[in-house]
Design a protein around this motif. Sequence first.
Motif, PDB file in Angstrom:
ATOM      1  N   VAL A 143       1.182  -1.334   0.223  1.00 41.90           N
ATOM      2  CA  VAL A 143      -0.074  -0.017   0.113  1.00 41.90           C
ATOM      3  C   VAL A 143       0.751   0.983   0.306  1.00 41.90           C
ATOM      4  CG1 VAL A 143      -1.696   0.830   1.427  1.00 41.90           C
ATOM      5  CG2 VAL A 143      -2.041  -1.252   1.211  1.00 41.90           C
ATOM      6  N   VAL A 144       1.874   1.317   0.512  1.00 40.43           N
ATOM      7  CA  VAL A 144       2.812   2.515   0.399  1.00 40.43           C
ATOM      8  C   VAL A 144       4.195   2.169   0.112  1.00 40.43           C
ATOM      9  CG1 VAL A 144       1.872   3.056   3.085  1.00 40.43           C
ATOM     10  CG2 VAL A 144       3.757   1.753   3.083  1.00 40.43           C
ATOM     11  N   GLN A 145       5.409   2.405  -0.046  1.00 36.49           N
ATOM     12  CA  GLN A 145       6.211   2.407  -0.787  1.00 36.49           C
ATOM     13  C   GLN A 145       7.352   2.953   0.538  1.00 36.49           C
ATOM     14  OE1 GLN A 145       6.924   3.569  -4.521  1.00 36.49           O
ATOM     15  NE2 GLN A 145       9.435   2.943  -4.329  1.00 36.49           N
ATOM     16  N   ARG A 146       8.123   2.419   0.417  1.00 36.20           N
ATOM     17  CA  ARG A 146       9.301   2.576   1.373  1.00 36.20           C
ATOM     18  C   ARG A 146      11.134   3.265   0.589  1.00 36.20           C
ATOM     19  NH1 ARG A 146      11.073  -0.215   6.303  1.00 36.20           N
ATOM     20  NH2 ARG A 146      13.409   0.176   6.506  1.00 36.20           N
ATOM     21  N   HIS A 147      11.414   4.635   1.311  1.00 37.14           N
ATOM     22  CA  HIS A 147      12.179   5.330   0.891  1.00 37.14           C
ATOM     23  C   HIS A 147      13.701   5.363   1.471  1.00 37.14           C
ATOM     24  CE1 HIS A 147      10.085   5.940  -3.201  1.00 37.14           C
ATOM     25  NE2 HIS A 147       9.409   5.907  -2.474  1.00 37.14           N
ATOM     26  N   PRO A 148      14.205   4.466   2.015  1.00 35.69           N
ATOM     27  CA  PRO A 148      15.433   4.241   3.198  1.00 35.69           C
ATOM     28  C   PRO A 148      15.887   5.612   2.308  1.00 35.69           C
ATOM     29  CG  PRO A 148      15.688   2.410   1.824  1.00 35.69           C
ATOM     30  CD  PRO A 148      14.753   2.897   1.456  1.00 35.69           C
ATOM     31  N   MET A 149      16.714   6.374   3.466  1.00 35.47           N
ATOM     32  CA  MET A 149      16.974   8.098   3.211  1.00 35.47           C
ATOM     33  C   MET A 149      18.384   7.562   3.311  1.00 35.47           C
ATOM     34  SD  MET A 149      15.035   8.675   0.855  1.00 35.47           S
ATOM     35  CE  MET A 149      15.360  10.621   0.369  1.00 35.47           C
ATOM     36  N   GLU A 150      19.289   8.514   2.669  1.00 37.91           N
ATOM     37  CA  GLU A 150      20.419   9.043   3.885  1.00 37.91           C
ATOM     38  C   GLU A 150      20.545   9.256   5.477  1.00 37.91           C
ATOM     39  OE1 GLU A 150      24.129  10.453   1.306  1.00 37.91           O
ATOM     40  OE2 GLU A 150      22.762  11.705   1.871  1.00 37.91           O
ATOM     41  N   ARG A 151      21.247   8.398   5.610  1.00 40.57           N
ATOM     42  CA  ARG A 151      21.388   9.409   7.145  1.00 40.57           C
ATOM     43  C   ARG A 151      20.573   7.602   8.185  1.00 40.57           C
ATOM     44  NH1 ARG A 151      19.417  12.777  11.015  1.00 40.57           N
ATOM     45  NH2 ARG A 151      20.858  11.631  12.891  1.00 40.57           N
ATOM     46  N   GLY A 152      19.575   6.552   7.222  1.00 40.36           N
ATOM     47  CA  GLY A 152      19.077   6.220   8.383  1.00 40.36           C
ATOM     48  C   GLY A 152      17.646   6.594   8.386  1.00 40.36           C
ATOM     49  N   ARG A 153      17.658   7.859   8.222  1.00 38.23           N
ATOM     50  CA  ARG A 153      16.010   7.898   7.356  1.00 38.23           C
ATOM     51  C   ARG A 153      15.263   6.962   6.945  1.00 38.23           C
ATOM     52  NH1 ARG A 153      15.394  12.740   8.516  1.00 38.23           N
ATOM     53  NH2 ARG A 153      14.903  14.888   9.559  1.00 38.23           N
ATOM     54  N   THR A 154      13.558   6.816   7.295  1.00 41.73           N
ATOM     55  CA  THR A 154      13.466   6.549   6.546  1.00 41.73           C
ATOM     56  C   THR A 154      11.514   6.778   6.092  1.00 41.73           C
ATOM     57  OG1 THR A 154      13.813   4.205   7.302  1.00 41.73           O
ATOM     58  CG2 THR A 154      12.090   4.160   6.444  1.00 41.73           C
ATOM     59  N   LEU A 155      11.300   7.038   4.574  1.00 44.33           N
ATOM     60  CA  LEU A 155      10.472   7.686   4.429  1.00 44.33           C
ATOM     61  C   LEU A 155       9.240   7.547   3.880  1.00 44.33           C
ATOM     62  CD1 LEU A 155      12.506  10.934   3.007  1.00 44.33           C
ATOM     63  CD2 LEU A 155      11.206  10.802   4.903  1.00 44.33           C
ATOM     64  N   TYR A 156       7.806   6.957   3.860  1.00 43.37           N
ATOM     65  CA  TYR A 156       7.433   5.933   3.366  1.00 43.37           C
ATOM     66  C   TYR A 156       6.423   7.625   1.885  1.00 43.37           C
ATOM     67  CZ  TYR A 156       8.000   2.468   6.626  1.00 43.37           C
ATOM     68  OH  TYR A 156       8.863   1.976   7.382  1.00 43.37           O
ATOM     69  N   ALA A 157       5.887   6.226   1.014  1.00 48.84           N
ATOM     70  CA  ALA A 157       5.050   7.521   0.247  1.00 48.84           C
ATOM     71  C   ALA A 157       3.137   6.533  -0.438  1.00 48.84           C
ATOM     72  CB  ALA A 157       5.007   8.000  -1.275  1.00 48.84           C
ATOM     73  N   LEU A 158       2.415   6.473  -0.498  1.00 54.07           N
ATOM     74  CA  LEU A 158       1.800   6.231  -1.202  1.00 54.07           C
ATOM     75  C   LEU A 158       2.324   5.393  -2.227  1.00 54.07           C
ATOM     76  CD1 LEU A 158      -2.284   7.960  -0.936  1.00 54.07           C
ATOM     77  CD2 LEU A 158      -1.164   5.820   0.451  1.00 54.07           C
ATOM     78  N   ALA A 159       1.885   4.105  -2.472  1.00 55.05           N
ATOM     79  CA  ALA A 159       2.110   3.158  -3.935  1.00 55.05           C
ATOM     80  C   ALA A 159       1.161   3.670  -4.632  1.00 55.05           C
ATOM     81  CB  ALA A 159       2.250   1.795  -3.416  1.00 55.05           C
ATOM     82  N   SER A 160       2.003   4.470  -5.366  1.00 53.83           N
ATOM     83  CA  SER A 160       1.563   4.325  -7.378  1.00 53.83           C
ATOM     84  C   SER A 160       1.657   3.445  -7.727  1.00 53.83           C
ATOM     85  CB  SER A 160       1.424   5.592  -7.385  1.00 53.83           C
ATOM     86  OG  SER A 160       3.399   5.645  -8.093  1.00 53.83           O
ATOM     87  N   GLY A 161       0.853   3.378  -8.988  1.00 53.00           N
ATOM     88  CA  GLY A 161       0.507   2.352 -10.068  1.00 53.00           C
ATOM     89  C   GLY A 161       2.873   2.913 -10.446  1.00 53.00           C
ATOM     90  N   HIS A 162       2.343   2.961 -10.087  1.00 52.96           N
ATOM     91  CA  HIS A 162       4.449   3.356 -11.409  1.00 52.96           C
ATOM     92  C   HIS A 162       5.464   3.449 -10.349  1.00 52.96           C
ATOM     93  CE1 HIS A 162       0.655   5.088 -13.855  1.00 52.96           C
ATOM     94  NE2 HIS A 162       0.430   6.572 -13.067  1.00 52.96           N
ATOM     95  N   HIS A 163       5.971   2.742 -10.404  1.00 57.93           N
ATOM     96  CA  HIS A 163       7.203   2.536 -10.299  1.00 57.93           C
ATOM     97  C   HIS A 163       8.244   4.177  -9.932  1.00 57.93           C
ATOM     98  CE1 HIS A 163      11.293   0.741  -8.166  1.00 57.93           C
ATOM     99  NE2 HIS A 163      11.261   1.113  -9.515  1.00 57.93           N
TER     100      HIS A 163
END
Lengths: 154, 154
Positions: free
Chosen positions: B82-102
């Motif tokens: 349902v959501v997509q993970r975005h591991p960022m620099e410095r160890g933080r993780t962000l999330y966004a709604l999973a859009s159909g488009h990768h």
Amino acid sequence: MSHGHRHDDGCCGGAAGRVEAAVARMKEKSLRVTAPRLKLLRVLAESAQPLSAEDVHRLAGQGALDLVTAYRSLSAMEEAGVVQRHPMERGRTLYALASGHHHHHVVCRRCGRIERLPGCDTSRVEAAALARGYADLTHVMEFYGVCPDCAAHG
Amino acid sequence: MSHGHRHDDGCCGGAAGRVEAAVARMKEKSLRVTAPRLKLLRVLAESAQPLSAEDVHRLAGQGALDLVTAYRSLSAMEEAGVVQRHPMERGRTLYALASGHHHHHVVCRRCGRIERLPGCDTSRVEAAALARGYADLTHVMEFYGVCPDCAAHG
DNA sequence: ATGTCTGCAAATCCTTTGCATTTTA
DNA sequence: TAAAATGCAAAGGATTTGCAGACAT
């Protein structure tokens, strides 16, 4: 600096050669070459896989360098382009000596083993970023999957 | 589910539509649809950028959902796609709604602003991983640079 | 000599876990 | 009503910071 006979590692130069190159780069960037940093470089150079600060600290052995020093040195060396950062899932960060050849890794989700992948074609996405006016681009890319061993017996 | 008139967001559907789609997906995966989770989805849907668990918690407002719930829900939703993970620099993780488009993002190293980049051609590297016997592949890719604004006045 | 690096201790940040209670399907 | 989700408190792991002493250039 090239095509010496290969030792135990797959890439150009051998561990010793890569440490030398890293030291040269450190001097260029006027980073000080200290005993703990040398040890850190050797540990990285001898590892087939990217390592965490804690890995480096442990592998360096008794009193070779403090964990905090590992963090600080890796960070400084990263800015200087001596080592390459690999942010992993779950917030961990691994480091590897910056090889001349840009590359990425696959990580097994089960056993955590890491393998190097050759090549990297990100030009298309990169072009999109350039088109938006972003400069001085770098990127991070990691692949995750299940390795053949884990798929078989895991 | 398509080509409605566009509102304030660039992609297909609008915030409300995307929340609806996310809810549908949650039901498919038999995740329970609760008030805190709905709020979480709305916050994500209304954001132009990927958000951290803490961002979600803060933006949801007073008592809407506990920070721990944000973490747990995001994690569950990630597994459900349902959501997509975005591991960022410095160890933080962000999330966004999973859009159909990768897709992926560029992050400005100075101001931290995040923009979406269309497309993703990782087939070549992915093929290398497949050739090594890795299955069930996913990947993470983030670009870092200096955005035009920061380059100008930064 | 002097600015950098180091180690140690303690702090901070992000994320996870345990458990009793509430809620959804 | 049974399984799942929530909130609160507390734990955990990784990384950072402060500071005095040691070191490379």
